[in-house]
Design a protein around this motif. Structure first.
Motif, PDB file in Angstrom:
ATOM      1  N   HIS A  93       1.300  -1.212   0.019  1.00 41.71           N
ATOM      2  CA  HIS A  93      -0.086   0.148  -0.150  1.00 41.71           C
ATOM      3  C   HIS A  93       0.600   1.680  -0.293  1.00 41.71           C
ATOM      4  CE1 HIS A  93      -3.613   2.678   0.770  1.00 41.71           C
ATOM      5  NE2 HIS A  93      -2.546   2.815   2.131  1.00 41.71           N
ATOM      6  N   LEU A  94       1.958   1.499   0.835  1.00 40.13           N
ATOM      7  CA  LEU A  94       2.204   2.289   1.188  1.00 40.13           C
ATOM      8  C   LEU A  94       3.173   2.559  -0.511  1.00 40.13           C
ATOM      9  CD1 LEU A  94       4.520   1.404   4.747  1.00 40.13           C
ATOM     10  CD2 LEU A  94       3.329   3.464   3.487  1.00 40.13           C
ATOM     11  N   ASP A  95       3.861   1.624  -0.703  1.00 41.48           N
ATOM     12  CA  ASP A  95       4.783   1.341  -2.376  1.00 41.48           C
ATOM     13  C   ASP A  95       3.750   2.077  -2.890  1.00 41.48           C
ATOM     14  OD1 ASP A  95       7.131   0.206  -1.415  1.00 41.48           O
ATOM     15  OD2 ASP A  95       6.508  -0.850  -2.472  1.00 41.48           O
ATOM     16  N   THR A  96       2.640   1.453  -2.947  1.00 37.44           N
ATOM     17  CA  THR A  96       1.037   2.446  -4.313  1.00 37.44           C
ATOM     18  C   THR A  96       1.442   3.383  -3.882  1.00 37.44           C
ATOM     19  OG1 THR A  96      -0.076   0.475  -4.095  1.00 37.44           O
ATOM     20  CG2 THR A  96      -0.770   1.734  -5.357  1.00 37.44           C
ATOM     21  N   ILE A  97       1.329   4.089  -2.807  1.00 38.37           N
ATOM     22  CA  ILE A  97       0.986   5.583  -2.525  1.00 38.37           C
ATOM     23  C   ILE A  97       2.272   6.214  -2.553  1.00 38.37           C
ATOM     24  CG2 ILE A  97       1.210   6.806  -0.471  1.00 38.37           C
ATOM     25  CD1 ILE A  97      -0.719   5.385   0.709  1.00 38.37           C
ATOM     26  N   ARG A  98       3.324   6.096  -2.791  1.00 39.44           N
ATOM     27  CA  ARG A  98       4.906   6.577  -3.096  1.00 39.44           C
ATOM     28  C   ARG A  98       4.524   6.919  -4.589  1.00 39.44           C
ATOM     29  NH1 ARG A  98       8.339   3.184  -1.508  1.00 39.44           N
ATOM     30  NH2 ARG A  98       7.882   3.855   0.286  1.00 39.44           N
ATOM     31  N   GLN A  99       4.673   5.895  -4.980  1.00 38.64           N
ATOM     32  CA  GLN A  99       4.411   5.598  -6.972  1.00 38.64           C
ATOM     33  C   GLN A  99       3.341   7.015  -7.079  1.00 38.64           C
ATOM     34  OE1 GLN A  99       4.386   1.822  -7.678  1.00 38.64           O
ATOM     35  NE2 GLN A  99       3.689   2.582  -9.783  1.00 38.64           N
TER      36      GLN A  99
END
Ligand code: ADP
Length: 386
Positions: A93-99
Motif C-alpha cells: 500500500h505504501l509503495d502504491t502511495i509513493r508511486q
C-alpha cells in the motif's frame, strides 16, 4: 445521504471458526500444513475486510480454547504468519502511495510546463498581432502615398497633354498658312525664280510638311492621354489582320512579309490597341534592313496565359544596346530624319496605351538580328483609377 460501508464482521464470514480450527490443527500436528492454512485464512480474511484488531481477538480466543502447554509457541507462530500478510499488504500500500505521489508530482510538473508554454505562446501571439497591426498601418500609409503620387502623376500627364494639345493646335493653323503661302509663291512666281531660290522654297515646303506631321503626332499623343478607355473584348487576331490590311501599301512598297500567329482575345479599347499595334508594325516596316527582305512576325507564345504577352519581331536594323528604354520617351529617335522619317512620338504613344490598359511594353534585340517588341496586356483590364 451517503451510507458508510463496513467490512463484514468476523463471525459473519465464518473466519473466527475456521481460524480456531486451523490453530487447533497446527497445535495438534505441529507441521507446516496448519501454518499454510492460517496464511491462506489470513489472506481470505483480509480480502473480506477483517481488521488486525479482530484477528488478534480471534487469535486469543482460539488460543485460550486449546489450552495446551504447547499452545503458546504455536499461537505465536500462527499470529506472526497472519501479521506477515498484513505487513506485506501495508508495504504494498505504501509503495502504491509513493508511486501515486510521484505520478502526481510529475503531472504537476507537466501542468506547470504547459502553463508556462501557454503563457509564452500567448505573449508571442500578442507581439505578433501588434507587429501585424504596425505593418498593416505602414502598408496602408504606403498605399495612400502611392495613390496620391499616382493621382499627381496622372494630373501632371493630363496637364502636359493639355499643354501639348493647346500648343500643337495653335501651331497648326499658322503652319498651314505658311504651307499655303509657299504653295502660292511657287504657283505664282515659281516660273520666274532662279534655280537656287526654287530649291530653297522646296526645302522650306518639306520642312513645313515635317512640322505639320509633328503637330499631328503631338495632337494624336495628347488625344491618347486624354481619351477615356472604352473597354470591350478585342480579338487580337482580327485586329492585327485589319492593321496589316491598312498597311498594305507600306508592306508592298517595303517588300515585307507580315506573319500572324495565334493571338488571344483581350479586354481593351479597340481604337487605342489598333494605334499601338499599327505603330509597331509600321515601325518594323520602316526600320527594315536594306540588305535583306523584312519579315514581321506577330505572335503569342501562350494564348491562354493572363496577362497576354504579344511579341512583334522583325529582321530590321535593330536597336543599339542600352537604348531600349530611351526610345519610349517623347521625341526620342535613334536615326536621322533623312534616313528614316518620323517624329519620335510613336513609341511614346504605344507606352501610354499599354500603361492605360494596366499593361507594359518593352524591347529587346532579336536573336542575331532585328528587334523584338513585347506587349503585355491583362486579359481583363479595368483601366487605371479615375
Ligand atoms: P518614329 O518612328 O517616329 O521615329 P518612334 O517613337 O516610333 O518614332 O520610335 C522611336 C525610335 O525608336 C525610332 O526613331 C527608331 O530609332 C527606333 N525604333 C522604333 N522601332 C524600331 C524598330 N522596329 N527597329 C529599329 N529601331 C526602331
Amino acid at each position: 445521504m451517503m451510507e458508510t460501508v463496513h467490512p463484514p464482521a468476523a463471525d459473519e464470514t465464518g473466519f473466527a471458526g475456521d481460524y480456531a480450527a486451523a490453530l487447533a490443527a497446527h497445535a495438534a500436528q505441529g507441521d507446516e500444513t496448519g501454518l499454510t492454512a492460517a496464511f491462506q485464512l489470513a489472506r481470505a480474511g483480509m480480502a473480506l475486510g477483517v481488521s488486525l484488531t479482530e484477528i488478534c481477538e480471534i487469535h486469543q480466543g482460539a488460543a485460550a480454547a486449546i489450552a495446551a502447554p504447547e499452545t503458546a509457541q504455536c499461537s505465536e507462530e500462527f499470529l506472526l504468519e497472519a501479521l506477515t500478510v498484513y505487513d506485506m499488504a501495508l508495504r504494498g500500500h505504501l509503495d502504491t502511495i509513493r508511486q501515486l505521489r510521484q505520478e502526481v508530482e510529475e503531472r504537476q510538473r507537466i501542468e506547470e510546463d504547459l502553463r508556462l508554454a501557454t503563457f509564452a505562446l500567448s505573449r508571442q501571439r500578442d507581439n505578433l498581432e501588434t507587429e501585424v497591426e504596425k505593418r498593416t498601418q505602414q502598408v496602408v500609409a504606403m498605399l495612400d502615398d502611392l495613390h496620391r503620387t499616382n493621382k499627381e502623376l496622372m494630373q501632371n500627364n493630363q496637364e502636359q497633354a493639355e499643354f501639348a494639345y493647346a500648343v500643337s493646335h495653335d501651331l497648326k493653323s499658322p503652319t498651314n498658312t505658311v504651307r499655303m503661302l509657299l504653295n502660292a509663291l511657287v504657283e505664282d512666281y515659281g516660273a520666274g525664280m532662279p534655280e537656287g531660290a526654287r530649291e530653297l522654297v522646296a526645302m522650306q515646303s518639306a520642312t513645313v510638311e515635317r512640322m505639320l506631321r509633328l503637330i499631328d503626332d503631338l495632337l494624336s499623343y495628347s488625344n491618347t492621354v486624354d481619351a477615356e478607355l472604352v473597354l470591350a473584348p478585342v480579338p487580337l487576331d482580327r485586329l492585327l489582320a485589319s492593321v496589316a490590311a491598312d498597311l498594305f501599301a507600306e508592306i508592298e512598297e517595303g517588300g515585307a512579309e507580315v506573319v500572324l500567329g495565334a493571338l488571344p482575345e483581350v479586354r481593351g479599347d479597340e481604337t487605342q490597341l489598333r494605334i499601338l499595334f499599327q505603330n509597331l508594325v509600321a515601325n518594323a516596316i520602316k526600320f527594315r534592313d536594306p540588305g535583306r527582305p523584312q519579315k514581321v512576325e506577330i505572335s503569342c507564345a501562350d494564348p491562354a496565359a493572363d496577362p497576354a504577352v504579344i511579341t512583334v519581331r522583325d529582321r530590321g536594323i535593330g536597336i543599339p544596346p542600352g537604348q531600349g528604354e530611351r526610345i519610349f520617351g517623347l521625341f526620342q529617335r535613334l536615326h536621322a530624319h533623312d534616313d528614316y522619317p518620323g517624329s519620335g512620338l510613336g513609341l511614346a504613344i504605344c507606352k501610354r496605351i499599354a500603361t492605360k490598359h494596366d499593361g507594359a511594353i518593352g524591347v529587346e534585340p532579336g536573336e542575331g538580328e532585328g528587334t523584338v517588341f513585347r506587349v503585355t496586356l491583362p486579359r481583363h483590364a479595368e483601366g487605371p483609377e479615375p
